[in-house]
Design an enzyme around this catalytic site. Structure first.
Site, PDB file in Angstrom:
ATOM      1  N   SER A 191      -3.038 -12.187   3.774  1.00  0.00           N
ATOM      2  CA  SER A 191      -3.382 -12.048   2.355  1.00  0.00           C
ATOM      3  C   SER A 191      -2.260 -12.584   1.472  1.00  0.00           C
ATOM      4  O   SER A 191      -2.524 -13.118   0.390  1.00  0.00           O
ATOM      5  CB  SER A 191      -3.689 -10.586   2.005  1.00  0.00           C
ATOM      6  OG  SER A 191      -2.591  -9.748   2.271  1.00  0.00           O
ATOM      7  N   LYS A 201       0.801  -1.220   0.000  1.00  0.00           N
ATOM      8  CA  LYS A 201       0.000   0.000   0.000  1.00  0.00           C
ATOM      9  C   LYS A 201       0.838   1.275   0.000  1.00  0.00           C
ATOM     10  O   LYS A 201       0.309   2.360  -0.277  1.00  0.00           O
ATOM     11  CB  LYS A 201      -0.950   0.005   1.190  1.00  0.00           C
ATOM     12  CG  LYS A 201      -1.948  -1.150   1.200  1.00  0.00           C
ATOM     13  CD  LYS A 201      -2.873  -1.105   0.007  1.00  0.00           C
ATOM     14  CE  LYS A 201      -3.990  -2.140   0.148  1.00  0.00           C
ATOM     15  NZ  LYS A 201      -4.963  -2.084  -0.956  1.00  0.00           N
TER      16      LYS A 201
END
Length: 299
Positions: A258, A41
């Protein structure tokens, strides 16, 4: 060099635990946990903030505000500290303590939202806050800001193409905002239209794969381009947990849930492919964000 200049150019790692299971098929993993705040991110957060500054939307005295499940929030907090902006983040109350503590140590403020509403609840709450005082905030809106996938098109997808020596045949990744999948898939298909790009989805709406959306039961991000999905591979929470543990124990890669889901899906895909195939996936964040999660101690 500044901390902001360290974002991107992460290595592409060959996973070595599976060769006997599907001989001749390679799985390569992009080590996004090596970005300065610890996740993929950083790329979108940096790009959206710099775009806001360039367009005059983010000016001195304004506060950066957005909804997050954790990783983008940590990236905003890091960049806000480095660039001199206050940061306010709306996130579900049940987000891991490690993520919330990291954000607070960077000096950002957290507004907790209903855990039962997940990331969608945080998204709706932050929009209401921005509408109440738009002049106070710079709202990147990571779910709908086209700069998000554009930066992955320009960086992540291009890096994968180059680092794989143009050998990549399949790209597979989970989606939260969908920015990393959409941008990378779009770039790879531009370089070679024969590359197959597949998304990873939790097997059910109720799951424990943090940062990953079950799209059929969620508010779909505005930047999602479902035409880029050549297929969908589903992963259960238990499969993601087991894969995460295996990456630590057998690959020396201490990554998050994830990431485990992505590798579990890549393994499922590899079993269906011919020798010579090269799968690339993403290791989205560091496992240090999940230290207190009990799944580490499961068998």
């Amino acid at each position: 060099m500044r901390i902001i200049d360290m974002v991107g150019n992460t290595p592409l790692i060959t996973l070595s635990y599976f060769p006997e299971e599907f001989p001749g098929v390679s799985i390569l993993a992009k080590a996004e946990f090596m970005n300065p705040s610890g996740s993929v991110k950083d790329r979108a957060a940096k790009a959206m903030i710099l775009d806001g500054i360039a367009r005059g939307k983010l000016t001195a005295g304004k506060t950066i505000i957005d909804a997050t499940s954790g990783n983008t929030g940590i990236a905003y907090a890091m960049l806000g500290a480095a660039l001199g902006y206050d940061v306010v983040l709306f996130m579900p109350q049940n987000t891991s303590a490690e993520r919330k503590n990291t954000i607070r140590h960077y000096g950002a403020k957290i507004v907790e939202t209903d855990p039962l509403e997940g990331s969608d609840g945080a998204y709706l709450a932050v929009r209401e806050q921005v509408e109440s005082a738009p002049e106070r905030y710079f709202y990147p809106d990571q779910y709908n800001n086209t700069v998000n996938p554009e930066t992955h098109f320009a960086t992540t997808g291009w890096e994968i193409w180059q680092q794989s020596q143009q050998r990549v045949t399949h790209f597979i990744a989970s989606m939260g905002t969908s920015g990393s999948f959409v941008g990378s898939a779009r770039r790879l298909k531009q370089e070679n239209p024969q590359i197959k790009t597949l998304s990873v989805q939790p097997a059910s709406p109720l799951h424990g794969i943090e940062g990953t959306k079950h799209m059929a039961s969620s508010i779909k991000p505005g930047i999602l381009d479902e035409t880029l999905q050549d297929g969908v591979v589903t992963v259960t929470t238990e499969e993601a947990y087991a894969s995460t543990r295996n990456l630590a124990k057998h690959e020396g890669l201490f990554v998050g849930i994830s990431s485990g889901a992505n590798v579990a899906a890549a393994v499922k895909l590899a079993r269906t492919l011919p020798a010579g195939s090269v799968i690339v996936t993403l290791l989205c964040d560091t496992g240090s964000r999940y230290l207190t999660d009990p799944f580490w101690n499961e068998i």
